[in-house]
Scaffold this motif. Structure first.
Motif, PDB file in Angstrom:
ATOM      1  N   THR A  16       0.830  -1.205   0.000  1.00 38.56           N
ATOM      2  CA  THR A  16       0.000   0.000   0.000  1.00 38.56           C
ATOM      3  C   THR A  16       0.864   1.255   0.000  1.00 38.56           C
ATOM      4  N   ALA A  17       1.892   1.255   0.861  1.00 35.84           N
ATOM      5  CA  ALA A  17       2.781   2.420   0.926  1.00 35.84           C
ATOM      6  C   ALA A  17       3.471   2.642  -0.414  1.00 35.84           C
ATOM      7  N   GLY A  18       3.924   1.560  -1.034  1.00 33.44           N
ATOM      8  CA  GLY A  18       4.595   1.670  -2.334  1.00 33.44           C
ATOM      9  C   GLY A  18       3.670   2.245  -3.387  1.00 33.44           C
ATOM     10  N   ALA A  19       2.439   1.732  -3.417  1.00 28.67           N
ATOM     11  CA  ALA A  19       1.469   2.231  -4.395  1.00 28.67           C
ATOM     12  C   ALA A  19       1.189   3.708  -4.170  1.00 28.67           C
ATOM     13  N   LEU A  20       1.139   4.103  -2.902  1.00 25.37           N
ATOM     14  CA  LEU A  20       0.877   5.497  -2.547  1.00 25.37           C
ATOM     15  C   LEU A  20       1.993   6.406  -3.075  1.00 25.37           C
ATOM     16  N   VAL A  21       3.238   5.966  -2.906  1.00 28.68           N
ATOM     17  CA  VAL A  21       4.377   6.762  -3.375  1.00 28.68           C
ATOM     18  C   VAL A  21       4.350   6.892  -4.899  1.00 28.68           C
ATOM     19  N   VAL A  22       4.091   5.763  -5.568  1.00 30.02           N
ATOM     20  CA  VAL A  22       4.034   5.794  -7.035  1.00 30.02           C
ATOM     21  C   VAL A  22       2.930   6.742  -7.510  1.00 30.02           C
ATOM     22  N   LEU A  23       1.770   6.673  -6.850  1.00 31.57           N
ATOM     23  CA  LEU A  23       0.661   7.559  -7.218  1.00 31.57           C
ATOM     24  C   LEU A  23       1.025   9.020  -6.992  1.00 31.57           C
ATOM     25  N   VAL A  25       4.020  10.388  -7.040  1.00 34.33           N
ATOM     26  CA  VAL A  25       4.967  10.803  -8.087  1.00 34.33           C
ATOM     27  C   VAL A  25       4.219  11.073  -9.387  1.00 34.33           C
ATOM     28  N   ALA A  26       3.274  10.177  -9.716  1.00 36.40           N
ATOM     29  CA  ALA A  26       2.474  10.394 -10.927  1.00 36.40           C
ATOM     30  C   ALA A  26       1.702  11.703 -10.834  1.00 36.40           C
ATOM     31  N   TYR A  27       1.198  11.990  -9.635  1.00 34.12           N
ATOM     32  CA  TYR A  27       0.471  13.239  -9.431  1.00 34.12           C
ATOM     33  C   TYR A  27       1.375  14.443  -9.677  1.00 34.12           C
ATOM     34  N   LEU A  28       2.574  14.400  -9.093  1.00 36.44           N
ATOM     35  CA  LEU A  28       3.497  15.536  -9.208  1.00 36.44           C
ATOM     36  C   LEU A  28       3.985  15.725 -10.638  1.00 36.44           C
ATOM     37  N   LEU A  29       4.440  14.628 -11.254  1.00 33.23           N
ATOM     38  CA  LEU A  29       5.088  14.741 -12.554  1.00 33.23           C
ATOM     39  C   LEU A  29       4.090  14.950 -13.673  1.00 33.23           C
ATOM     40  N   TYR A  30       2.930  14.336 -13.546  1.00 36.95           N
ATOM     41  CA  TYR A  30       2.003  14.344 -14.667  1.00 36.95           C
ATOM     42  C   TYR A  30       0.765  15.190 -14.396  1.00 36.95           C
ATOM     43  N   TRP A  31       0.089  14.881 -13.299  1.00 40.22           N
ATOM     44  CA  TRP A  31      -1.230  15.473 -13.098  1.00 40.22           C
ATOM     45  C   TRP A  31      -1.175  16.984 -12.848  1.00 40.22           C
ATOM     46  N   ARG A 126       9.840  23.178 -11.549  1.00 47.75           N
ATOM     47  CA  ARG A 126       9.338  21.827 -11.801  1.00 47.75           C
ATOM     48  C   ARG A 126       7.946  21.689 -11.200  1.00 47.75           C
ATOM     49  N   THR A 127       7.202  20.737 -11.715  1.00 48.79           N
ATOM     50  CA  THR A 127       5.804  20.472 -11.370  1.00 48.79           C
ATOM     51  C   THR A 127       4.922  21.654 -11.775  1.00 48.79           C
ATOM     52  N   HIS A 128       3.645  21.443 -11.844  1.00 46.81           N
ATOM     53  CA  HIS A 128       2.678  22.457 -12.266  1.00 46.81           C
ATOM     54  C   HIS A 128       3.021  23.039 -13.630  1.00 46.81           C
ATOM     55  N   GLY A 129       3.384  22.169 -14.563  1.00 42.81           N
ATOM     56  CA  GLY A 129       3.611  22.619 -15.930  1.00 42.81           C
ATOM     57  C   GLY A 129       5.050  22.994 -16.243  1.00 42.81           C
ATOM     58  N   ASP A 130       5.934  22.951 -15.262  1.00 40.65           N
ATOM     59  CA  ASP A 130       7.365  23.244 -15.445  1.00 40.65           C
ATOM     60  C   ASP A 130       7.633  24.537 -16.216  1.00 40.65           C
ATOM     61  N   PRO A 131       6.957  25.662 -15.900  1.00 41.46           N
ATOM     62  CA  PRO A 131       7.158  26.847 -16.746  1.00 41.46           C
ATOM     63  C   PRO A 131       8.614  27.293 -16.842  1.00 41.46           C
TER      64      PRO A 131
ATOM     65  N   TYR B  29      -9.212   8.874  -6.573  1.00 40.43           N
ATOM     66  CA  TYR B  29      -9.832  10.187  -6.744  1.00 40.43           C
ATOM     67  C   TYR B  29      -9.633  11.055  -5.500  1.00 40.43           C
ATOM     68  N   VAL B  30      -9.916  10.456  -4.337  1.00 37.65           N
ATOM     69  CA  VAL B  30      -9.755  11.222  -3.086  1.00 37.65           C
ATOM     70  C   VAL B  30      -8.299  11.649  -2.907  1.00 37.65           C
ATOM     71  N   LEU B  31      -7.370  10.755  -3.244  1.00 34.05           N
ATOM     72  CA  LEU B  31      -5.951  11.093  -3.107  1.00 34.05           C
ATOM     73  C   LEU B  31      -5.580  12.264  -4.004  1.00 34.05           C
ATOM     74  N   PHE B  32      -5.945  12.196  -5.295  1.00 35.29           N
ATOM     75  CA  PHE B  32      -5.551  13.236  -6.248  1.00 35.29           C
ATOM     76  C   PHE B  32      -6.259  14.552  -5.971  1.00 35.29           C
ATOM     77  N   GLN B  33      -7.491  14.445  -5.489  1.00 34.72           N
ATOM     78  CA  GLN B  33      -8.290  15.656  -5.332  1.00 34.72           C
ATOM     79  C   GLN B  33      -8.024  16.362  -4.010  1.00 34.72           C
ATOM     80  N   TYR B  34      -7.772  15.599  -2.962  1.00 35.46           N
ATOM     81  CA  TYR B  34      -7.678  16.210  -1.638  1.00 35.46           C
ATOM     82  C   TYR B  34      -6.343  15.957  -0.935  1.00 35.46           C
ATOM     83  N   VAL B  35      -5.892  14.708  -0.908  1.00 34.79           N
ATOM     84  CA  VAL B  35      -4.736  14.381  -0.071  1.00 34.79           C
ATOM     85  C   VAL B  35      -3.440  14.922  -0.671  1.00 34.79           C
ATOM     86  N   PHE B  36      -3.204  14.682  -1.976  1.00 34.40           N
ATOM     87  CA  PHE B  36      -1.948  15.116  -2.584  1.00 34.40           C
ATOM     88  C   PHE B  36      -1.823  16.640  -2.643  1.00 34.40           C
ATOM     89  N   PRO B  37      -2.874  17.368  -3.033  1.00 35.53           N
ATOM     90  CA  PRO B  37      -2.740  18.835  -3.005  1.00 35.53           C
ATOM     91  C   PRO B  37      -2.426  19.364  -1.613  1.00 35.53           C
TER      92      PRO B  37
END
Lengths: 225, 53
Positions: A16-23, A25-31, A126-131, B29-37
């Motif tokens: 679970t912790a590993g998946a959380l970290v990967v998610l 990173v995906a959030y920071l780099l991509y989303w 870096r992050t948020h579009g890397d302007p 969804y909850v992670l991306f929308q609330y926890v990560f920000p």
């Protein structure tokens, strides 16, 4: 039986912790990039629609009273040809995290665009579009072009990238001490973080206002069209 | 934990799998929308100003 339960719970926790970290990173780099690109494009659209609706011929830059900027609202679009032909980001008022995730942020206590003093702008490296990812590639002589809907402002870089510490607020002074400017003028300062993924230092470039032209005269030469 | 969730989901294996996917998507969804920000400013990528904001 209990050993088995402990081992299994521990394994599930690690996965679970590993998946959380990967998610994350995906959030920071991509989303954050996707969201920043959307927000930036929407902001530029809004500005251009606003500008299209107001008469442009009103008054040229010098006679214009600087409009009070509203925190979190965009008021200009910045173009830096060195960072890419289609590099364009809205400039919003304020430098809070919620502002910087939607574009570049104008230091509220610094001069307005094109006015005497120092128009200082911060952006994410870096992050948020890397302007400002390619910030270190900026060189003296490079153009930084801004428009507020009535006027094109072409600034030319004089000094930078200059590396300093986060507490060095003098870099956004009306006449920044280390920039080499020796008197009041129409200056511009860009700030971002350094190293790329860290926050131990800041990178700065300083520029001066080189030319202005009404938007009715078309895009400035520095933009190549 | 996951085994416990699986055992407590209703229906046959297919229904359980479907509910599991929905649950996973809801968590993401909850992670991306609330926890990560919320967590992001705690990391050093956001400090780009010189006045400590």
């Amino acid at each position: 039986m209990t050993v088995r339960l402990v081992v299994r719970s521990l394994s599930e926790l690690c996965i679970t912790a590993g998946a959380l970290v990967v998610l994350f990173v995906a959030y920071l780099l991509y989303w954050t990039g996707v969201q920043a690109a959307d927000a930036g494009a929407a902001q530029i659209d809004t500005l251009q629609r606003e500008w299209a609706g107001t008469p442009v011929a009103a008054a040229p830059a010098p006679a214009r009273v600087p409009a009070p900027y509203v925190t979190g609202k965009g008021f200009a679009v910045m173009y830096v040809p060195r960072l890419g032909r289609d590099w364009e980001w809205p400039v919003l008022e304020g430098t809070g995290p919620d502002v910087l995730k939607r574009g570049l942020g104008h230091y509220a206590r610094t001069a307005p665009l094109g006015a005497t003093g120092n128009f200082a702008v911060a952006g994410h490296r870096r992050t948020h579009g890397d302007p400002f990812k390619d910030f270190p590639r900026l060189r003296p002589g490079d153009a930084i072009v801004l428009t507020d809907g009535t006027t094109w402002f072409t600034y030319r870089i004089d000094r930078g990238p200059y590396r300093t510490v986060p507490g060095d607020t003098a870099v956004v002074d009306p006449v920044p001490r280390k920039s080499g400017f020796d008197g009041p003028g129409r200056y511009l300062t860009l700030t971002t973080c350094d190293p790329e993924w860290g926050s131990s230092h800041r990178l700065i470039v300083w520029a001066h206002l080189d030319a202005t032209r009404p938007v009715t005269d078309g895009r400035p030469q520095a933009l190549g069209s | 934990m996951y085994g416990w969730i699986w055992r407590h989901l209703p229906g046959n294996a297919w229904v359980r799998a479907l509910i599991s996917i929905v649950l996973v998507l809801a968590v993401v969804y909850v992670l991306f929308q609330y926890v990560f920000p919320w967590a992001e400013p705690l990391l050093p990528f956001n400090d780009v100003t010189v006045d400590g904001q």
